[in-house]
Design an enzyme around this catalytic site. Structure first.
Site, short mmCIF file in Angstrom:
data_model
loop_
_atom_site.label_atom_id
_atom_site.label_comp_id
_atom_site.label_asym_id
_atom_site.label_seq_id
_atom_site.Cartn_x
_atom_site.Cartn_y
_atom_site.Cartn_z
N TRP A 1 0.84 -1.22 0.00
CA TRP A 1 0.00 0.00 0.00
C TRP A 1 0.86 1.25 0.00
CZ3 TRP A 1 -4.35 -1.30 -1.78
CH2 TRP A 1 -4.97 -2.50 -1.40
N LYS B 1 -11.91 -2.03 7.11
CA LYS B 1 -11.07 -2.90 7.93
C LYS B 1 -11.50 -2.82 9.40
CE LYS B 1 -8.38 -3.48 4.24
NZ LYS B 1 -7.53 -2.45 3.72
N ASP C 1 -1.65 6.69 6.42
CA ASP C 1 -2.67 5.74 5.99
C ASP C 1 -2.94 4.82 7.18
OD1 ASP C 1 -4.14 3.62 4.98
OD2 ASP C 1 -2.81 3.19 3.30
C1 LIG Z 1 -6.99 -2.03 2.34
C2 LIG Z 1 -5.97 -0.97 2.39
C3 LIG Z 1 -5.90 0.05 1.42
C4 LIG Z 1 -6.82 0.11 0.23
O1 LIG Z 1 -8.07 0.48 0.64
P1 LIG Z 1 -9.26 0.72 -0.42
O2 LIG Z 1 -10.30 1.34 0.44
O3 LIG Z 1 -9.64 -0.62 -0.95
O4 LIG Z 1 -8.75 1.62 -1.49
C5 LIG Z 1 -4.93 1.02 1.57
N1 LIG Z 1 -4.08 1.00 2.61
C6 LIG Z 1 -4.10 0.04 3.54
C7 LIG Z 1 -3.13 0.07 4.67
C8 LIG Z 1 -5.05 -0.98 3.46
O5 LIG Z 1 -5.07 -1.94 4.40
#
Ligand SMILES: *Cc1c(COP(=O)(O)O)cnc(C)c1O
Length: 355
Positions: free
Chosen positions: A99, A190, A166
């Site tokens: 990511w 998540k 993030d």
């Molecule tokens: C799942 C995830 C993403 C991507 O998320 P989306 O909402 O599907 O774009 C980005 N960063 C991390 C750390 C993730 O776990």
């Protein structure tokens, strides 16, 4: 059979959040209408957004001067919105996994990107340390929890430039020093809500400093001004997010979520370290509490598919590891009861006895 949901995302939510969302989908607040068929501008829905924003601020202890936004597009959209809004000349990124790399790739379209450190050569089994962040960077981007590789950065770094984080997969699992950040974002699926909404915590006075034109929908200012209502927001996921936030508060807040995360992680990592069949993949000091990755010990490699079947037959869901790591990944998000971790440990022990 009871299912134990270790899915990496979309993932487990508190049972009451699912039930209350289902009720609101049938009849929202006794209105006789579904949550899905009312205007987002209806007087009943505005309090949902307002309360969700207020709970975000309360639970994370967000200082004055920040906005909380609920947007579409997922965390992946933020990979582009962050540099669009904040990168004038140069940005620094810590490359800790898939990511982080995707975030970095997007930023390269907007200016100079400095990769201050990377653990790519070690298949991202650790979080790099002792790096230097250029003092003239507009921001330093970190991925606090690496969902795929099972590493986590639990201390908000102190560097000479503002942070962007993030926090898709560890939000509300630990206290955060929000004042160090100009932006924190994540996909909700998540730890917070069903897929479809992205949370963004943004420092108001950090916005509007770049010289480029920013398309309306990608400009944080639009959504700060519009209170997440510039266009039609994802109302159902936002409602679920509100229910999860209420649930977190009722359970005792972020401190309690952190206590539970530590309890789950300690139990499972202890078993991984004790059990002769399994080994953890991340270095010990950087182990994630949210995504616990492990593989078969080399001498038991051929038992991998057997263990997956064995655990699946006993109700474990979603423990197959991501293809870039292999083995197993038990995602232990905020809503996962410790009983599920204990059930997985029981499987590991029973399987060990057979081999
Ligand atoms: C799942 C995830 C993403 C991507 O998320 P989306 O909402 O599907 O774009 C980005 N960063 C991390 C750390 C993730 O776990």
């Amino acid at each position: 059979m009871k299912k134990h949901n270790f899915n990496a995302g979309p993932s487990i939510l508190p049972r009451e959040v699912i039930e209350e969302t289902a009720k609101a989908i049938l009849d929202f607040n006794g209105s006789g209408l579904s949550l899905m068929e009312i205007s987002h501008r209806a007087k009943d829905f505005k309090p949902v957004v307002d309360e969700a924003v207020a709970l975000f601020k309360e639970l994370l202890d967000i200082p004055e001067g920040y906005s909380v936004l609920f947007l579409g597009g997922g965390a992946s959209m933020e990979f582009c919105m962050v540099p669009y809004n904040f990168l004038e000349k140069k940005a620094a990124y810590l490359n800790t996994g898939t990511w982080a790399k995707k975030a970095m790739k997007e930023a390269k379209g907007f200016g100079e990107v400095v990769e201050v450190a990377s653990s790519a050569d070690a298949n991202y089994t650790f979080i790099p340390k002792n790096y230097t962040v250029p003092a003239d960077a507009d921001y330093f981007h970190i991925t606090t929890n690496n969902t795929i590789f099972g590493t986590e950065l639990r201390e908000d770094p102190t560097v000479s430039v503002p942070l962007v984080g993030d926090m898709s997969s560890d939000i509300f699992s630990r206290p955060v020093d929000v004042s160090k950040y100009i932006c924190i974002y994540g996909g909700a699926q998540k730890n917070l809500a069903p897929a479809g909404v992205t949370f963004v915590i943004v420092k108001n006075d950090a916005v509007g400093k770049v010289s480029r034109y920013i398309p309306t929908m990608l400009n944080y200012q639009t959504h700060i001004d519009g209170g997440s209502m510039f266009n039609t927001p994802p109302v159902v996921p936002i409602y679920s997010a509100l229910l999860t936030l209420r649930w977190i508060k009722a359970q005792g807040g972020v401190k309690e979520m952190e206590r539970r995360a530590i309890e789950r992680a300690n139990l499972l990592y202890s078993e991984i370290d004790r059990n002769k069949l399994f080994v953890g993949t991340a270095v010990e000091e950087d182990r994630s509490r949210m995504n616990i990755c492990f593989v078969m010990a080399p001498e038991y490699k051929e038992l991998e598919a057997d263990f997956l079947n064995f655990a699946t037959e006993r109700g474990m869901v979603g423990i197959k590891g991501h293809r870039s790591v292999g083995g197993f990944r038990a995602s232990c998000y905020n809503a996962l009861p410790v009983e599920s971790v204990k059930a997985l440990i029981a499987c590991m022990q029973e399987f060990e006895k057979q081999h």
